[in-house]
Scaffold this active site. Structure first.
Site, PDB file in Angstrom:
ATOM      1  N   GLU A 255     -54.307   1.176  71.272  1.00  0.00           N
ATOM      2  CA  GLU A 255     -55.693   1.658  71.361  1.00  0.00           C
ATOM      3  C   GLU A 255     -55.896   3.033  70.727  1.00  0.00           C
ATOM      4  O   GLU A 255     -56.273   3.990  71.389  1.00  0.00           O
ATOM      5  CB  GLU A 255     -56.143   1.694  72.831  1.00  0.00           C
ATOM      6  CG  GLU A 255     -56.268   0.335  73.465  1.00  0.00           C
ATOM      7  CD  GLU A 255     -57.527  -0.432  73.057  1.00  0.00           C
ATOM      8  OE1 GLU A 255     -58.230   0.004  72.121  1.00  0.00           O
ATOM      9  OE2 GLU A 255     -57.790  -1.479  73.662  1.00  0.00           O
TER      10      GLU A 255
ATOM     11  N   GLU B  51     -51.926  -8.333  74.984  1.00  0.00           N
ATOM     12  CA  GLU B  51     -52.416  -8.265  76.361  1.00  0.00           C
ATOM     13  C   GLU B  51     -53.314  -9.470  76.578  1.00  0.00           C
ATOM     14  O   GLU B  51     -54.134  -9.800  75.729  1.00  0.00           O
ATOM     15  CB  GLU B  51     -53.233  -6.982  76.607  1.00  0.00           C
ATOM     16  CG  GLU B  51     -52.400  -5.725  76.538  1.00  0.00           C
ATOM     17  CD  GLU B  51     -53.202  -4.435  76.722  1.00  0.00           C
ATOM     18  OE1 GLU B  51     -54.268  -4.463  77.370  1.00  0.00           O
ATOM     19  OE2 GLU B  51     -52.748  -3.397  76.202  1.00  0.00           O
TER      20      GLU B  51
HETATM   21  C1  IPT Z   1     -56.432  -2.362  77.478  1.00  0.00           C
HETATM   22  C2  IPT Z   1     -55.404  -1.287  77.369  1.00  0.00           C
HETATM   23  O1  IPT Z   1     -54.625  -1.449  76.236  1.00  0.00           O
HETATM   24  C3  IPT Z   1     -54.505  -1.230  78.547  1.00  0.00           C
HETATM   25  O2  IPT Z   1     -53.799  -0.029  78.522  1.00  0.00           O
HETATM   26  C4  IPT Z   1     -55.276  -1.368  79.821  1.00  0.00           C
HETATM   27  O3  IPT Z   1     -56.160  -0.297  79.920  1.00  0.00           O
HETATM   28  C5  IPT Z   1     -56.041  -2.622  79.796  1.00  0.00           C
HETATM   29  O4  IPT Z   1     -56.913  -2.643  78.732  1.00  0.00           O
HETATM   30  C6  IPT Z   1     -56.879  -2.817  81.026  1.00  0.00           C
HETATM   31  O5  IPT Z   1     -56.208  -2.633  82.206  1.00  0.00           O
HETATM   32  S1  IPT Z   1     -57.811  -1.793  76.548  1.00  0.00           S
HETATM   33  C7  IPT Z   1     -59.221  -2.716  77.001  1.00  0.00           C
HETATM   34  C8  IPT Z   1     -60.452  -1.942  76.644  1.00  0.00           C
HETATM   35  C9  IPT Z   1     -59.250  -4.025  76.325  1.00  0.00           C
END
Ligand code: IPT
Length: 961
Positions: free
Chosen positions: A417, A493
């Site tokens: 990010e 993710e």
């Molecule tokens: C995404 C982040 O990469 C991770 O660190 C964490 O914050 C997660 O979301 C949520 O828990 S960023 C998100 C805006 C897609």
């Protein structure tokens, strides 16, 4: 002291990565060169800002007797030494004016003395190593400044030259909570300053190497490995006795080997021998490439069944001890997880040794995130500003140099990010030059210009399907588009495990298994970052009085903070199980499919069991033929009969991560139709004084509500549609899907009114007509309860007809009632043992289960709907003597019981806010809304939505005991 404002930028606010340190090199746990751990108690003084105290403390003879002690590794904010943890997700907790930081800059002066052990070799050099200090440090040894550094989760070394003394030595560190580096470390986690990883003094004997680089490839075509160890700064030989290798460093040796994979983590013990130092090596032979648009290791496509792991311990924060690291990996292996993304920084280096040993694919991610610039439209983003590039390159180098000798690390990630920019491109170019044998990942640049993989966060199932077909929306630049379309796809993710959930895992897994381009993903995330707290049990954002915070968004893991697996982890284990066992083509037969990427099934035993109504009839071993990865066979247990058949694949031998008999995979099949409850009709309602009796039931004549069933008092039985919204119901503001948790509350589903229209005692039934609706709206649910009885059995049929314009799904649809608190023992035949919802039910195993009501609760750090059991045929609640109530479903139902109401659950913010009352509240639901992953991902899939529609469902009750 007051600070004189001058033009000179203090070192902690300049953009440079630091000064005075050594070039980065490999980390290794041990060698025959002496080393001294400087962990332990350090004297500590906290100042409110960076210049509050002068640096005279670093001088020998300084009297620190009035200082308090902190433990290193550790964070001072967790040791009662002043200050507190603070949690923000995206937003910087200080004004964004890079590289400047606030004047209020908590500063920890750390001091310790040490005496050199006797017998340290003459000559050579000594090096001080800091494996992790947040957010920066300035270092002195015996009053001499060695330098300073930024890059919190990266190692920093200083040559100490001739500063070491025979007697007492004084090591001093000044650590600031904030530095220019903080702009590069905006990960979604607690801000936790301190020396949180090891401090070590390492002797570097004369003739020891400066560094070394192990290259150990595997050629799947001929089964040969090629080993080449580059040794920098010394002559070296490489010894690998098991393969008979004794070769000069730098020279490739090729010979037949057993390859390393996450499934078969075969390591060879070797040694790098130089004139000054013998360094033990653990060599895993493997080759990773992208070929034909897919990631292949040793010639085969692999599927990531991964998790994102932050370093976290509920007492010590990011200071994670060796036992806990191993515990994490053992838990991962036990739950069929085969990959870790080290979100969002390189972990403690010993963690990667464990990944090599236990077998995990690793995406090693650089300590880099500038997410807080997103709301500023990425203005002044450091990754697109040349002045920051040296700091970025420094971070890339420190990661790659430190971790380059691990078989488990197959992908480097530039960070998380950060938007996009030239700095990232420079990092990618450097990494490619230094280590062309691994793949490059970074999710933030959709053009994928700098990387080898197309990676995304939280795409919907529909989009993953498109990507799987290489039919995603085109990218504006045709050349880049073609390049990206040819790439393998992973989700770095997905499936946000915040609170109850994540839902929809099975549906993702089906896509991974269907499209070769979809090579799996990494669930967000491994563990809830909740701190052990005297009042709240576990604390989350805001519990330390932070001015800005993101609440319980920091609790979004598959493990609870104390490392108990959540239902989400149990579900994930089932969804990703590497053997598929399902009903075969005929009754009693099973299909077994090998879902491993590399291995056969020889390490597993297969066992069948046959149960009737939860009682074990027989069990035995099941012969499964040798199956190559991807192959299936149909097998039949050597017994037959109606009932429930379960086949389990269990470990045939002990492993380092689980014992013989550990269940890896399972499947079930029912033979014959399950028994339906006998109808309960025929009896007549009889009017008495203020009551109506019907079979074993006694009803309030005015309201038609049951008050007693046999000897069991029944409280407030009525239709219920409310659930305490989950984090996924509430959703995240940036999600496109509707946030039903908020809509439900707007509509008032938590304060439904029950209007009584009629109580009709007729020949064969007691019928109660009602309308259930929230104040202020013209929509409602016309609800009719029809009670019947036969002997000691009482039947209830509920019909529900929605009225008005229901645009939202219902949280649940069923009945709820209270029983006296004594009825706290639950037994049910249905899915279990854990909770399940429509899109989180893969792990619910049919059977006869028994739990105390207290044990039916899932302790989400922020309380919310939990604890439903799926597919329940019947459920009983009893007191210690066996007296109680039994409910059989006309069709399988969802069973929930708790010692507080949904309204009380909804009001609770922390676990202790849930207080047991006078009742056990029971929900028997005809249907419930799915869970989804909308706290940071897509909502509930249409097939798991509970749309308001006419429904009818029934139960038969009887008193027990
Ligand atoms: C995404 C982040 O990469 C991770 O660190 C964490 O914050 C997660 O979301 C949520 O828990 S960023 C998100 C805006 C897609």
């Amino acid at each position: 002291m007051s600070r004189t404002v001058t033009d000179a930028t203090p070192w902690y606010e300049d953009m440079s990565p630091g000064s005075g340190g050594l070039a980065p090199r490999s980390w290794y746990a041990a060698s025959d060169a002496p080393r001294v751990s400087l962990n332990g108690d350090w004297a500590f003084r906290l100042s409110p800002d960076a210049d509050a105290e002068d640096a005279s403390f670093a001088q020998p003879g300084f009297d620190a007797s009035a200082w308090r002690a902190v433990e290193v590794p550790g964070h001072w904010v967790l040791q009662g030494a002043g200050g507190a943890p603070a949690y923000t997700n995206v937003v910087y907790p200080f004004p964004v004016d890079p590289p400047r930081v606030p004047s209020e800059n908590p500063t920890g002066d750390h001091l310790r003395t040490f005496t050199l052990p006797a017998g340290l070799p003459e000559g050579g050099e000594s090096v001080l190593r800091f494996d992790g200090v947040e957010s920066c440090a300035r270092v002195w040894l015996n009053g001499q400044e060695l330098g300073d550094f930024k890059g919190s989760r990266l190692p920093h070394e200083f040559a100490v030259g001739d500063l070491l003394r025979a007697g007492e030595n004084v090591l001093a560190l000044r650590v600031h909570a904030w530095s220019s580096g903080s702009y590069l470390e905006d990960q979604d986690q607690w801000w936790l300053p301190g020396i949180f990883r090891d401090v070590t003094l390492l002797h570097r004997p004369q003739g020891a190497p400066r560094d070394f680089f192990v290259h150990a490839g595997y050629d799947h075509r001929d089964g040969c490995g090629t080993l080449r160890v580059e040794c920098d700064g010394a002559e070296g030989r490489v010894l690998l006795p098991e393969l008979g290798i004794d070769a000069p460093a730098g020279e490739p040796v090729t010979l037949p080997v057993e390859p390393w994979t996450a499934e078969t983590p075969r390591l060879y013990d070797a040694e790098l021998v130089t004139p000054g130092e013998r360094i033990p090596l653990r060599i895993g032979f493997r080759t990773v490439v992208v070929e034909d648009g897919v990631i292949k290791v040793n010639g085969r496509r692999l599927l990531f069944r991964g998790v994102n792991r932050h370093e976290f311990h509920p007492e010590t924060g990011r200071a994670v001890d060796a036992r806990t690291m191993r515990r994490d990996l053992v838990l991962m292996k036990q739950h069929n997880i085969n990959a870790v993304r080290t979100s969002h920084y390189p972990p403690h280096p010993a963690f990667l040794d464990l990944c090599d040993e236990l077998g995990l694919w690793v995406i090693d991610e650089c300590d880099l995130e500038t997410h807080g610039f997103v709301d500023l439209e990425w203005r002044n983003n450091p990754v697109d500003d040349e002045r920051w590039t040296p700091a970025l390159l420094d971070r890339a180098e420190r990661m790659v140099e430190r971790d380059k000798n691990h078989a488990s690390v197959i992908i480097w990630s530039l960070g998380n990010e950060c938007g996009s920019g030239r700095g990232l491109t420079a990092m990618a170019a450097w990494i490619r030059g230094r280590d062309p044998e691994r793949l490059l990942h970074y999710e933030g640049d959709l053009s994928c210009e700098d990387v080898d993989l197309y990676s995304r966060m939280y795409p919907t199932h529909a989009e993953v399907e498109l990507i799987g077909r290489r039919a995603e929306e085109p990218w504006a630049d045709a050349e880049l588009d073609a390049r990206r379309r040819a790439m393998p796809f992973i989700m770095c993710e997905y499936a946000h495990a915040m609170g109850n959930g994540p839902g929809g895992l099975s549906e993702y897994q089906r896509l991974f298994e269907r499209y070769e381009r979809c090579q799996g993903g990494f669930v967000w995330e491994w563990i809830d970052h909740g701190f052990a707290h005297p009042e709240h049990v576990f604390a989350y954002g805001g519990d330390f009085g932070e001015e800005l915070h993101d609440g319980n968004f920091v609790c979004d893991g598959l493990l609870f903070p104390d490392r108990t697996p959540s239902p989400g982890l149990v579900e994930y284990k089932k969804v990703i199980e590497p053997v598929r066992i399902g009903p075969g083509s005929s009754a009693g037969a099973f299909t077994v499919t090998n879902g491993y990427d590399f291995t056969g099934l020889g390490h597993l035993d297969f066992v069948w069991s046959h149960e009737v109504e939860g009682v074990l009839v027989d069990s035995g071993a099941l012969a499964v033929p040798e199956l190559a990865p991807g192959a299936s066979a149909e097998v039949v247990p050597d017994a037959a009969g109606d009932g429930l058949w379960t086949v389990r694949a269990v470990l045939a031998e002990d492993t380092v991560w689980a014992g013989r008999g550990h269940v890896v995979a399972w499947g079930q099949a029912e033979v014959g139709a399950p028994a339906a409850p006998a109808p309960a009709t025929g009896a007549r309602p009889v009017r008495g004084e203020g009551v109506i009796a019907l079979g074993p039931g006694v009803f309030d004549a005015a309201t038609g509500a049951p008050v007693r069933l046999g000897d069991v008092a029944v409280e407030g039985l009525r239709l219920d549609v409310w659930r305490a919204p989950t984090d996924n119901d509430n959703g995240a503001p940036w999600q496109p899907d509707e946030r039903y948790g908020l809509r439900w509350r707007e509509l008032g589903l938590h304060r439904m009114r029950h209007r009584l229209d009629a109580v009709e005692a007729a020949e064969d039934a007691l019928t109660v007509r009602t309308r259930v609706a929230p104040a202020g709206w013209d929509l409602g649910l016309r609800t009719t309860y029809r009670w019947t009885a036969a002997g000691d059995r009482l039947g209830l049929t509920v019909s529900v007809v929605p009225e008005g314009d229901w645009r939202v799904p219902l949280p649940r649809l069923g009945i709820r009632f209270g029983l006296p608190a004594a009825f706290g023992g639950a037994r049910w035949f249905g899915g279990g043992p854990g909770e399940a919802y429509p899109d989180t039910r893969a792990a619910a195993m049919l059977g006869l289960w028994e739990r105390d009501v207290d044990a039916l609760q899932t302790p989400y750090v922020r309380p919310q709907e939990n604890g439903a059991r799926a597919d329940v045929r019947w459920a009983e609640l009893t007191d210690g003597s066996g007296a109680g109530l039994r409910a059989e479903g006309g069709a399988p139902f969802w069973f929930t019981a708790r010692r507080w109401t949904s309204e009380q659950l909804d009001a609770a913010e922390h676990l202790p806010d849930q207080v047991a009352g006078e009742h056990v509240w029971v929900n028997l639901d005809h249907a419930v809304q799915g869970i989804g992953s909308q706290s940071c991902g897509p909502g509930v899939l249409p097939e798991h939505r509970l749309d308001a529609a006419p429904a009818e469902f029934s139960f038969v009750f009887s008193a027990l005991g």
